[in-house]
Write an enzyme that holds these catalytic residues in place. Structure first.
Site, mmCIF file in Angstrom:
data_model
loop_
_atom_site.group_PDB
_atom_site.id
_atom_site.type_symbol
_atom_site.label_atom_id
_atom_site.label_comp_id
_atom_site.label_asym_id
_atom_site.label_seq_id
_atom_site.Cartn_x
_atom_site.Cartn_y
_atom_site.Cartn_z
ATOM 1 N N ALA A 174 0.725 -1.086 0.016
ATOM 2 C CA ALA A 174 -0.066 0.091 -0.053
ATOM 3 C C ALA A 174 0.831 1.355 0.061
ATOM 4 O O ALA A 174 2.131 1.258 0.200
ATOM 5 C CB ALA A 174 -1.056 0.089 1.269
ATOM 6 N N MET A 175 0.275 2.382 -0.283
ATOM 7 C CA MET A 175 0.982 3.729 -0.414
ATOM 8 C C MET A 175 0.313 4.778 0.551
ATOM 9 O O MET A 175 -1.079 4.987 0.212
ATOM 10 C CB MET A 175 1.122 4.118 -1.802
ATOM 11 C CG MET A 175 1.773 5.299 -2.077
ATOM 12 S SD MET A 175 3.560 4.938 -1.659
ATOM 13 C CE MET A 175 3.851 6.803 -1.164
ATOM 14 N N HIS A 186 -0.292 1.370 9.503
ATOM 15 C CA HIS A 186 1.193 1.611 8.856
ATOM 16 C C HIS A 186 0.955 2.964 7.847
ATOM 17 O O HIS A 186 1.659 4.052 8.016
ATOM 18 C CB HIS A 186 1.747 0.491 8.115
ATOM 19 C CG HIS A 186 2.978 0.681 7.364
ATOM 20 N ND1 HIS A 186 4.438 0.541 8.049
ATOM 21 C CD2 HIS A 186 3.399 1.474 6.185
ATOM 22 C CE1 HIS A 186 5.333 0.990 7.392
ATOM 23 N NE2 HIS A 186 4.936 1.481 6.254
ATOM 24 N N GLU A 187 -0.064 2.808 6.765
ATOM 25 C CA GLU A 187 -0.295 3.925 5.978
ATOM 26 C C GLU A 187 -0.525 5.021 6.717
ATOM 27 O O GLU A 187 -0.304 6.064 6.370
ATOM 28 C CB GLU A 187 -1.022 3.511 4.872
ATOM 29 C CG GLU A 187 -0.679 2.095 4.062
ATOM 30 C CD GLU A 187 0.794 2.065 3.615
ATOM 31 O OE1 GLU A 187 1.592 3.211 3.442
ATOM 32 O OE2 GLU A 187 1.399 0.971 3.618
ATOM 33 N N HIS A 224 1.774 6.883 8.749
ATOM 34 C CA HIS A 224 2.674 7.617 7.652
ATOM 35 C C HIS A 224 2.464 8.985 7.776
ATOM 36 O O HIS A 224 2.981 10.112 7.253
ATOM 37 C CB HIS A 224 2.666 7.067 6.469
ATOM 38 C CG HIS A 224 4.069 6.049 6.049
ATOM 39 N ND1 HIS A 224 5.283 6.325 6.535
ATOM 40 C CD2 HIS A 224 3.877 5.034 5.564
ATOM 41 C CE1 HIS A 224 6.065 5.150 6.291
ATOM 42 N NE2 HIS A 224 5.332 4.513 5.374
HETATM 43 N N1 PHE Z 1 5.776 3.560 0.985
HETATM 44 C C1 PHE Z 1 5.006 2.361 1.051
HETATM 45 C C2 PHE Z 1 4.820 1.862 2.442
HETATM 46 O O1 PHE Z 1 5.702 1.434 2.953
HETATM 47 C C3 PHE Z 1 5.476 1.109 0.351
HETATM 48 C C4 PHE Z 1 5.834 1.662 -1.129
HETATM 49 C C5 PHE Z 1 6.918 1.893 -1.625
HETATM 50 C C6 PHE Z 1 4.471 1.310 -1.936
HETATM 51 C C7 PHE Z 1 7.069 1.918 -3.105
HETATM 52 C C8 PHE Z 1 4.655 1.642 -3.488
HETATM 53 C C9 PHE Z 1 5.987 1.890 -3.817
HETATM 54 O O2 PHE Z 1 3.871 2.073 3.152
HETATM 55 ZN ZN ZN Z 2 5.806 2.504 4.969
#
Ligand code: PHE
Ligand code: ZN
Length: 850
Positions: free
Chosen positions: A255-256, A290-291, A294
């Protein structure tokens, strides 16, 4: 490696941006093969830098026109971007480009998935959307207008104007381009709301494709729990009027965290009792958290450059692990995390792909979203917290948020916050970020008079590009027990800072039994001469649940090594101790289920390699089979009563209590099936009211060469649920006999519902093949060949997923000359490909060691 098209980027070469961005306006006119993106960007000179050159990253874009302050310009364009003469002072850049989302199979930038538009910009995908300074230290507020007939049009931030065929969004929080997101499609939503503790009402939505509405409830609840938890534990509130989560079927990662618009692999969000297992629910809860977390650790405070990736990822993984421990069981979470750490991160750290938590160079940053950056990065924060204590950790985090909100930071900034909040010098601790490899700690004990002493010695292995390493700070938690199992010294934190140190405990009445590295207080390999009797004792009595599990693990491992390496019979003492534990109903069923798990084939192979012996994958597989049979034998009269006692009759809930019982029962079922020819498993399969039981039964059957009818009926039942069908693909390869694994995988790839463009489906087959160690390393070489054939096919379609899957080969140096020869040939066959991606080229090069 010298390669002009794929230069190596170094941390030491970092320079700040010449131009900063004050604000960004983007207009998207969506069309599958000809989307137009118009950008208007206000640039201001960065006063801290004298160089005024102007370069915008941009890849695979067709520039239609560009203007500076309204005047048309003709920039110099290369495959990497454009440069242009610009005024000395602030100016407005405008450009229109055309892109083709429908043909974007790499799933980076703007792409289409099952008729919907979606984006993925981390790390460097925004440059495939428009020309821009695509680097995380350039942060700006974004205003976005989407023009399309599709009913749902989403971007970051708060809602702006909307009308027939368009929607506008405004994100007031300055952000780097990697956090940009856009989604458009025929989507439906599960709505919700949340009121922050300062009284702001936030609209929540889970957006999915029609048909998936019945799989959103759990994600919404997990989101609300995460929002409460971050307020209560870290004092962090949400900062926009709306928070959207979207499920996308084609996605390279889990996920992002795009600001206000998280985009999820559908496997990391969609769940109901019928289609998802308990493990899926737990993973979804953790990824949603987690997301969401962030938003502060990643978005409000971001990374200066991609070498600092662990700044946001290590911290956010650490935070989501704390959350899961709070929501569920702390010891169970710790044990699972250590299993995962050893299975993925130690494996990486011990081979050609080893790199520091903060890498110092890369060719393709996508190759550094690794277990080392994420999981070891989180372990490093756990150690920091252990060393400074909980209160100081909380003070340091408050200072971090106060001091760095709105900034793009480095590991130096992070450590400085801890130094300032605690007065502690962290210069030695910082080596955890720069020295790769898993430290080994050799422990020896001595007893004299009333004194027990422990000598610890740290050994830091050489890793690619790093030999002479300096001692690290290793927090080593230890407790001492007397012979009745009473704690005579409660958990005490020793700090190993020298290469070798001795610690003494005085005034003891009798020689104690040491319980070292409690809670896995540091990500190290503990090496220790210890008697089987002490291990059996700790398995029965340790007051630290992690170490109790660990004692059983060590016993199982030694027993298996003796069986596989020296032809010994299964160890009766181990089996007896295991039986005591498994039948002890005062213990958490989830904990007992974990204790029934044997060390993985990969773990055993590594242990043989560490002893200087060449692992034999087939013998390892057989050894585990014999051990399982012995477990079934020893537990024979207990299995059914235990199973009956732990059957859940209440309506399904994916909580820790119920899922613990189901995981114990599924572990028991695989042993029962060994003895009863499949009757109980067939019954569980037929009666299963949830996917955990259905999959548990199917996997017990397949593991015993049964279950072909069930496999067929499963496929019929779930043909239209792609996430469930991923499980069906995966489980067959996972349980295929070593000599058949490649054949089974090959046959699956020929089905019409196998599509390599979908990363989940590709991973279901090839991730499972890589995990089926005896199958993958079968001496025919068929596993290697099939894997390489498909990596070659996938590379032009989706370089990121291809490159990640290459790690299947990373342990190749452990094996015998024949296997090494076959693997080398396959790796060379891949690296010789014309037009091989930078992603895969870098991975194969590092694995080969050139
Ligand atoms: N940043 C995202 C995460 O750790 C991971 C991710 C990296 C998703 C690159 C897509 C592309 O939650
Ligand atoms: Zn992350």
């Amino acid at each position: 490696m010298k390669d002009a098209a794929n230069p190596t980027i170094y941390l030491k070469d970092y320079t700040p941006p010449s131009w900063l961005v004050e604000d960004v306006h983007l207009t998207f006119r969506l069309s599958p093969k000809a989307t137009r993106v118009v950008s208007r960007v206000r640039f201001v000179p960065n006063a801290a830098v004298s160089d005024r050159s102007f370069f915008l990253e941009g890849e695979e874009l067709s520039l239609i026109w560009a203007r500076i302050d309204g005047q048309e310009v003709t920039p110099d364009i290369t495959p990497q971007g454009l440069s242009c003469d610009v005024p000395e002072g602030p100016f407005t850049w405008e450009a229109e480009v055309e892109i083709s989302p429908a043909t974007n199979t790499a799933l980076e930038g703007l792409y289409m998935s099952n008729g919907m538009y979606s984006t993925q910009c981390e790390a460097q995908g925004f440059r495939k959307i428009t020309y821009y300074p695509d680097r995380p230290d350039v942060m700006a507020p974004f205003t976005v207008r989407i023009e399309s007939d599709l009913p749902v049009l989403l971007s970051n931030g708060n809602k702006g104007d909307t009308g027939e065929g368009f929607a506008e969004w405004h994100d007031p929080w300055p952000k780097p381009a990697y956090l940009f997101a856009l989604v458009a499609g025929e989507l439906v939503n599960l709505p919700g709301d949340f009121t922050t503790r300062s009284g702001n009402k936030v609209e929540l939505n889970i957006w999915v494709r029609p048909g998936d509405e019945d799989k959103c409830d759990f994600a919404l609840e997990a989101l609300k729990k995460s929002m409460v938890w971050d307020e209560e534990v870290y004092g962090r509130e949400y900062d926009l009027d709306i928070f959207n989560i979207v499920a996308v079927d084609d996605f390279n990662m889990g996920a992002m965290e795009n600001k206000g618009l998280n985009i999820f692999n559908s496997s990391a969000v969609l769940a109901n009792a019928r289609t998802a297992t308990d493990a899926n629910f737990e993973r979804i809860e953790a990824i949603i958290a987690h997301e969401y977390f962030h938003n502060w650790t990643g978005n409000r405070i971001t990374c200066r450059d991609w070498f600092q990736l662990c700044l946001k990822e290590g911290l956010t993984v650490f935070r989501d692990a704390q959350f899961t421990a709070d929501m569920r069981s702390e010891p169970v979470k710790r044990i699972s995390d250590v299993l995962d750490l050893r299975g993925r991160q130690f494996r990486e750290d011990g081979g050609p792909l080893a790199h520091p938590v903060r890498p110092e160079s890369f060719q393709e940053i996508n190759n550094f979203y690794t277990a080392t950056v994420y999981e070891k990065g989180a372990e490093v924060i756990g150690m920091l917290k252990r060393l400074v204590g909980d209160d100081a950790y909380a003070r340091a985090l408050d200072l971090y948020f106060d001091r760095h909100d709105g900034q793009a930071c480095t590991i130096e900034d992070w450590l400085k916050v801890f130094q300032d909040a605690t007065g502690r010098d962290l210069s030695q601790f910082k080596r955890w970020y720069s020295q790769a490899g898993t430290p080994k700690v050799v422990m020896s004990e001595a007893w004299q008079g009333d004194q027990f002493s422990v000598t610890l010695k740290q050994v830091l292995p050489a890793t690619p590009g790093q030999s002479d390493k300096k001692p690290q700070v290793i927090p080593f938690a230890i407790g001492l027990l007397d012979r009745t199992g009473q704690e005579v010294v409660p958990t005490t934190l020793l700090e190993l800072v020298e290469e070798e140190q001795t610690f003494t405990f005085n005034g003891l009445e009798a020689r104690p039994v040491a319980s070292p590295l409690r809670g896995f207080s540091a990500p190290v390999i503990l090496e220790r001469e210890t008697s089987k009797a002490d291990q059996v004792f700790l398995l029965a009595h340790d007051t630290d649940p992690f170490n109790r599990w660990e004692a059983g693990r060590q016993l199982a491992k030694s027993a298996l090594m003796e069986m596989i390496g020296n032809g010994a019979p299964p160890d009766a003492d181990y089996l007896d101790a295991l039986r005591q534990l498994v039948t002890d109903d005062t213990l958490d069923p989830a904990f007992r289920a974990l204790c029934m798990g044997l060390p993985s084939e990969d773990d055993l192979a590594q242990s043989f390699a560490d002893m200087g012996r060449t692992p034999d994958p087939q013998a390892i597989w057989e050894g585990r089979e014999v051990m399982r049979a012995a477990m079934a034998e020893v537990l024979s009269s207990d299995l059914m009563p235990l199973y009956d006692r732990h059957l859940v009759r209440a309506p399904y809930r994916p909580d820790a209590e119920q899922s613990g019982k189901r995981s114990l029962n599924n572990a028991l079922l695989s042993l029962i099936t060994r003895r009863d020819g499949g009757a109980v498993a067939q019954g569980q399969f037929a009666d299963a009211g949830n996917m955990t039981q259905q999959m548990g039964a199917l996997s017990a059957l397949l593991a015993n060469d049964l279950g072909s009818l069930e496999l067929a009926s499963f496929a019929e039942q779930w043909a239209h649920e792609r996430l469930v069908m991923d499980k069906w693909f995966m489980i067959q390869v996972a349980h295929a006999r070593p000599d058949l694994a490649a054949q089974v995988a090959d046959a699956l790839t020929q089905r019409p519902d196998f599509a390599m463009t979908n990363p989940n489906r590709f991973r279901a087959v090839f991730g499972a093949l890589a995990m089926n160690q005896a199958g993958f390393h079968h001496d025919s070489g068929a596993g290697y060949r099939l894997m390489a054939d498909w990596l070659i096919k996938l590379d032009p379609v989706n370089p990121q997923t291809t490159a990640r899957m290459c790690s299947a080969f990373q342990t190749w140096r452990r094996y015998d000359a024949d296997r090494q020869g076959m693997i080398r040939d396959e790796l060379l066959r891949i690296s010789a490909l014309k037009g091989l991606s930078r992603d895969t080229g870098e991975m194969v090069g590092r694995i080969l060691g050139d």
